[in-house]
Write a protein that holds these residues in place. Structure first.
Motif, PDB file in Angstrom:
ATOM      1  N   LEU A 166      43.138  36.936  50.219  1.00 18.41           N
ATOM      2  CA  LEU A 166      43.096  36.363  48.874  1.00 18.41           C
ATOM      3  C   LEU A 166      42.126  37.095  47.960  1.00 18.41           C
ATOM      4  CD1 LEU A 166      43.138  32.592  49.856  1.00 18.41           C
ATOM      5  CD2 LEU A 166      45.044  33.990  49.085  1.00 18.41           C
ATOM      6  N   VAL A 167      40.990  37.481  48.496  1.00 16.52           N
ATOM      7  CA  VAL A 167      40.013  38.187  47.673  1.00 16.52           C
ATOM      8  C   VAL A 167      40.574  39.521  47.223  1.00 16.52           C
ATOM      9  CG1 VAL A 167      37.708  39.211  47.651  1.00 16.52           C
ATOM     10  CG2 VAL A 167      38.077  37.007  48.761  1.00 16.52           C
ATOM     11  N   ALA A 168      41.219  40.249  48.117  1.00 19.00           N
ATOM     12  CA  ALA A 168      41.813  41.538  47.761  1.00 19.00           C
ATOM     13  C   ALA A 168      42.936  41.363  46.742  1.00 19.00           C
ATOM     14  CB  ALA A 168      42.341  42.244  48.999  1.00 19.00           C
ATOM     15  N   ALA A 169      43.675  40.269  46.853  1.00 18.60           N
ATOM     16  CA  ALA A 169      44.758  40.014  45.898  1.00 18.60           C
ATOM     17  C   ALA A 169      44.202  39.815  44.497  1.00 18.60           C
ATOM     18  CB  ALA A 169      45.561  38.785  46.325  1.00 18.60           C
ATOM     19  N   VAL A 170      43.117  39.072  44.384  1.00 11.37           N
ATOM     20  CA  VAL A 170      42.517  38.839  43.071  1.00 11.37           C
ATOM     21  C   VAL A 170      41.833  40.099  42.553  1.00 11.37           C
ATOM     22  CG1 VAL A 170      40.758  37.517  41.826  1.00 11.37           C
ATOM     23  CG2 VAL A 170      42.284  36.359  43.428  1.00 11.37           C
ATOM     24  N   VAL A 171      41.162  40.813  43.437  1.00  9.55           N
ATOM     25  CA  VAL A 171      40.464  42.043  43.033  1.00  9.55           C
ATOM     26  C   VAL A 171      41.452  43.104  42.559  1.00  9.55           C
ATOM     27  CG1 VAL A 171      39.077  43.964  43.931  1.00  9.55           C
ATOM     28  CG2 VAL A 171      38.444  41.607  44.441  1.00  9.55           C
ATOM     29  N   ALA A 172      42.636  43.125  43.134  1.00 12.95           N
ATOM     30  CA  ALA A 172      43.638  44.129  42.762  1.00 12.95           C
ATOM     31  C   ALA A 172      44.203  43.908  41.365  1.00 12.95           C
ATOM     32  CB  ALA A 172      44.775  44.128  43.777  1.00 12.95           C
ATOM     33  N   GLN A 173      44.045  42.710  40.832  1.00 10.85           N
ATOM     34  CA  GLN A 173      44.575  42.389  39.509  1.00 10.85           C
ATOM     35  C   GLN A 173      43.420  42.137  38.535  1.00 10.85           C
ATOM     36  OE1 GLN A 173      47.821  42.482  38.760  1.00 10.85           O
ATOM     37  NE2 GLN A 173      48.191  43.096  40.866  1.00 10.85           N
ATOM     38  N   LYS A 174      43.190  43.089  37.644  1.00 11.17           N
ATOM     39  CA  LYS A 174      42.087  42.983  36.682  1.00 11.17           C
ATOM     40  C   LYS A 174      42.181  41.719  35.841  1.00 11.17           C
ATOM     41  CE  LYS A 174      38.687  44.660  34.093  1.00 11.17           C
ATOM     42  NZ  LYS A 174      37.718  43.602  33.957  1.00 11.17           N
ATOM     43  N   ALA A 175      43.377  41.341  35.440  1.00 14.55           N
ATOM     44  CA  ALA A 175      43.550  40.134  34.613  1.00 14.55           C
ATOM     45  C   ALA A 175      43.128  38.884  35.381  1.00 14.55           C
ATOM     46  CB  ALA A 175      44.996  40.016  34.163  1.00 14.55           C
ATOM     47  N   SER A 176      43.362  38.864  36.681  1.00 17.31           N
ATOM     48  CA  SER A 176      42.956  37.711  37.490  1.00 17.31           C
ATOM     49  C   SER A 176      41.446  37.647  37.623  1.00 17.31           C
ATOM     50  CB  SER A 176      43.594  37.784  38.869  1.00 17.31           C
ATOM     51  OG  SER A 176      44.986  37.693  38.758  1.00 17.31           O
ATOM     52  N   GLN A 177      40.814  38.784  37.751  1.00 15.94           N
ATOM     53  CA  GLN A 177      39.350  38.813  37.806  1.00 15.94           C
ATOM     54  C   GLN A 177      38.764  38.261  36.518  1.00 15.94           C
ATOM     55  OE1 GLN A 177      37.793  42.704  38.680  1.00 15.94           O
ATOM     56  NE2 GLN A 177      39.407  43.099  40.147  1.00 15.94           N
ATOM     57  N   ASP A 178      39.297  38.710  35.404  1.00 21.61           N
ATOM     58  CA  ASP A 178      38.824  38.245  34.099  1.00 21.61           C
ATOM     59  C   ASP A 178      39.089  36.755  33.912  1.00 21.61           C
ATOM     60  OD1 ASP A 178      38.060  40.844  33.610  1.00 21.61           O
ATOM     61  OD2 ASP A 178      39.830  41.303  32.384  1.00 21.61           O
ATOM     62  N   ALA A 179      40.205  36.281  34.416  1.00 22.05           N
ATOM     63  CA  ALA A 179      40.575  34.878  34.259  1.00 22.05           C
ATOM     64  C   ALA A 179      39.604  33.960  34.988  1.00 22.05           C
ATOM     65  CB  ALA A 179      41.996  34.644  34.757  1.00 22.05           C
ATOM     66  N   LEU A 180      39.037  34.411  36.107  1.00 22.04           N
ATOM     67  CA  LEU A 180      38.093  33.575  36.835  1.00 22.04           C
ATOM     68  C   LEU A 180      36.826  33.320  36.035  1.00 22.04           C
ATOM     69  CD1 LEU A 180      38.451  34.922  40.480  1.00 22.04           C
ATOM     70  CD2 LEU A 180      39.308  32.774  39.541  1.00 22.04           C
ATOM     71  N   LEU A 181      36.563  34.163  35.063  1.00 27.57           N
ATOM     72  CA  LEU A 181      35.392  33.980  34.201  1.00 27.57           C
ATOM     73  C   LEU A 181      35.725  33.227  32.919  1.00 27.57           C
ATOM     74  CD1 LEU A 181      33.918  37.568  34.584  1.00 27.57           C
ATOM     75  CD2 LEU A 181      33.255  35.501  35.829  1.00 27.57           C
ATOM     76  N   ALA A 182      36.989  32.961  32.674  1.00 26.68           N
ATOM     77  CA  ALA A 182      37.432  32.283  31.453  1.00 26.68           C
ATOM     78  C   ALA A 182      37.220  30.776  31.558  1.00 26.68           C
ATOM     79  CB  ALA A 182      38.903  32.590  31.192  1.00 26.68           C
ATOM     80  N   ASP A 183      37.364  30.097  30.427  1.00 30.27           N
ATOM     81  CA  ASP A 183      37.124  28.657  30.370  1.00 30.27           C
ATOM     82  C   ASP A 183      38.315  27.824  30.813  1.00 30.27           C
ATOM     83  OD1 ASP A 183      34.511  28.869  29.527  1.00 30.27           O
ATOM     84  OD2 ASP A 183      35.059  28.891  27.413  1.00 30.27           O
ATOM     85  N   GLY A 184      39.522  28.235  30.495  1.00 31.11           N
ATOM     86  CA  GLY A 184      40.694  27.398  30.743  1.00 31.11           C
ATOM     87  C   GLY A 184      41.076  27.292  32.208  1.00 31.11           C
ATOM     88  N   GLU A 185      41.068  26.073  32.748  1.00 29.21           N
ATOM     89  CA  GLU A 185      41.429  25.847  34.150  1.00 29.21           C
ATOM     90  C   GLU A 185      42.872  26.252  34.433  1.00 29.21           C
ATOM     91  OE1 GLU A 185      41.235  24.810  38.128  1.00 29.21           O
ATOM     92  OE2 GLU A 185      39.588  24.934  36.709  1.00 29.21           O
ATOM     93  N   ALA A 186      43.782  25.877  33.557  1.00 25.66           N
ATOM     94  CA  ALA A 186      45.200  26.210  33.754  1.00 25.66           C
ATOM     95  C   ALA A 186      45.402  27.726  33.718  1.00 25.66           C
ATOM     96  CB  ALA A 186      46.058  25.537  32.695  1.00 25.66           C
ATOM     97  N   TYR A 187      44.713  28.398  32.825  1.00 25.30           N
ATOM     98  CA  TYR A 187      44.818  29.860  32.732  1.00 25.30           C
ATOM     99  C   TYR A 187      44.316  30.513  34.013  1.00 25.30           C
ATOM    100  CZ  TYR A 187      44.011  34.617  31.079  1.00 25.30           C
ATOM    101  OH  TYR A 187      44.000  35.975  30.942  1.00 25.30           O
ATOM    102  N   ARG A 188      43.179  30.049  34.527  1.00 34.29           N
ATOM    103  CA  ARG A 188      42.633  30.607  35.776  1.00 34.29           C
ATOM    104  C   ARG A 188      43.616  30.418  36.924  1.00 34.29           C
ATOM    105  NH1 ARG A 188      37.478  28.172  34.272  1.00 34.29           N
ATOM    106  NH2 ARG A 188      38.047  26.439  35.630  1.00 34.29           N
TER     107      ARG A 188
END
Length: 59
Positions: free
Chosen positions: A24-46
Motif C-alpha cells: 500500500l505504501v508503494a502504491a501511494v508513493v508511486a502516485q504523486k497526486a495521492s501523496q499530495d492528497a494525503l496532505l489535503a483537507d478534504g476527507e473524500a478527496y483523500r
C-alpha cells in the motif's frame, strides 16, 4: 484497503488472494497526486486519490 492507508501508513502489505499481496505504501508513493492528497483537507478527496493509487497498482 483504503482505511488501512488512512489508519496506518506504515502498513507494508495488504493480503489479496492466493498469496498475492499489495504494498500500500508503494502504491501511494508511486502516485504523486495521492501523496499530495494525503496532505489535503478534504476527507473524500483523500479517500478517492488513495483509491486511485490502489487501483493503478500492480500486485
Amino acid at each position: 484497503m483504503i482505511d488501512a492507508v488512512h489508519t496506518d501508513l506504515v502498513t507494508v502489505t495488504y493480503p489479496l488472494a492466493k498469496s498475492w499481496t499489495l504494498d500500500l505504501v508503494a502504491a501511494v508513493v508511486a502516485q504523486k497526486a495521492s501523496q499530495d492528497a494525503l496532505l489535503a483537507d478534504g476527507e473524500a478527496y483523500r479517500r478517492n486519490m488513495v483509491r486511485v493509487a490502489i487501483l493503478l497498482a500492480h500486485p
